[in-house]
Design an enzyme around this catalytic site. Structure first.
Site: not given
Length: 311
Positions: A23, A25, A106, A145, A204-205, A229
């Protein structure tokens, strides 16, 4: 028309390793989700949607969520701090999605002040209540998440509590709420989560390439990896491309123009994709273009784009 989506748990059952678009933004909107699904992404997420605004506002529902038969499977990520708001929002999209995700990671200050996002990492009971409420009101898979805690014992307790109330799978970002994206991912924290629960776990990361994904799988044993990214820079890296292939750019332009995308998002997606394949001088020029026609003209002149073939 109602497009029944594939249940994301089926994807985990069918694939030893699951590739996921995170996800993001503004960026993980319908055209981009449809794009990455062409390049070996198995599941894509919507941007984070504020649950109480979504359930109360028809404008928010129309602007924040759109889908079609090609956007499959898709997970809608909601930000909420209580079960009723989350479930009310989730019920509105449940017929069109393959999963519902609760954002517990977040790190932005406004989110923490609203008691959503990473704030929830210190409020496991609120997360348990939201999972319970969603599970009681619909059959759609529900995930969370999260980020790791400074003290991994807290992370262990957090995921065990979520599992106990029926969370269907979870994604763990291997950094704490206060760590920067330039700091190393905590492989041990991710591995602990994987070894602590029996549901699928996604990592993730810092997933920018197939090599990064392979390292994550080897060091943690997770069931899937999620990239943000990395996919922005190269939407085709899960399909084995080291750089964004030209056909991927063409596909994005076709989808973005077909569905309608605002200048800012359209331009930024292309800026990310061209980052490693344009020379510095051209990139400086490209980044200053201020209209969609100007961008299309540049691609036609310098890259041989044929818009007539895309329509």
């Amino acid at each position: 028309m109602l497009h029944k989506k594939k249940n994301v748990l089926e994807v985990f059952a069918e694939n030893e390793r699951v590739n996921i678009c995170a996800p993001m933004v503004r960026y993980s909107k319908l055209p981009f989700r449809e794009l990455v699904l062409k390049y070996n992404v198995n599941i894509s997420y919507t941007p984070m949607i504020i649950a109480d605004v979504f359930k109360n506002s028809e404008f928010a529902r129309e602007s924040d969520f759109s889908t079609n038969a090609n956007d499959n499977p898709v997970v809608v990520q909601f930000a909420a701090n209580n079960g009723p708001d989350l479930a009310a929002a989730a019920e509105l999209v449940a017929p069109y999605v393959g999963g519902i995700d609760i954002n517990c990671g977040c790190p932005q200050k406004w989110a923490v002040q609203e008691r959503i996002g990473a704030h929830l990492m210190s409020d496991p009971e609120a997360v348990r209540d939201m999972i319970r409420t969603v599970k009681a009101r619909m059959d759609t898979p529900c995930s969370i998440k999260i980020r790791v805690h400074q003290d991994l014992k807290e992370t262990y307790e957090f995921v065990k509590r979520a599992e106990a109330v029926g969370v269907d799978f979870l994604t763990v970002h291997g950094r704490t709420r206060k760590q920067k994206s330039t700091e190393p991912v905590n492989f041990e924290g991710v591995k602990l989560v994987k070894e602590s629960v029996s549901v699928p776990v996604v990592a993730n990361g810092s997933i920018f390439s197939l090599a990064d994904a392979e390292e994550m799988y080897e060091k943690t044993g997770v069931d899937g990896v999620m990239s943000a990214r990395g996919l922005l820079k190269n939407p085709a890296f899960f399909a084995g491309h080291d750089y964004t292939p030209w056909e991927c750019v063409e596909n994005y332009v076709k989808l973005a123009l077909g569905y309608g995308t605002n200048l800012h998002i359209f331009h930024h997606h292309l800026m990310y994709m061209f980052e490693d394949i344009m020379c510095n001088a051209e990139r400086k020029t490209f980044n200053t273009l201020s209209s969609i026609p100007a961008i299309i003209d540049h691609l036609e002149t310098h890259w041989g784009l044929d818009v007539s073939k895309l329509i």
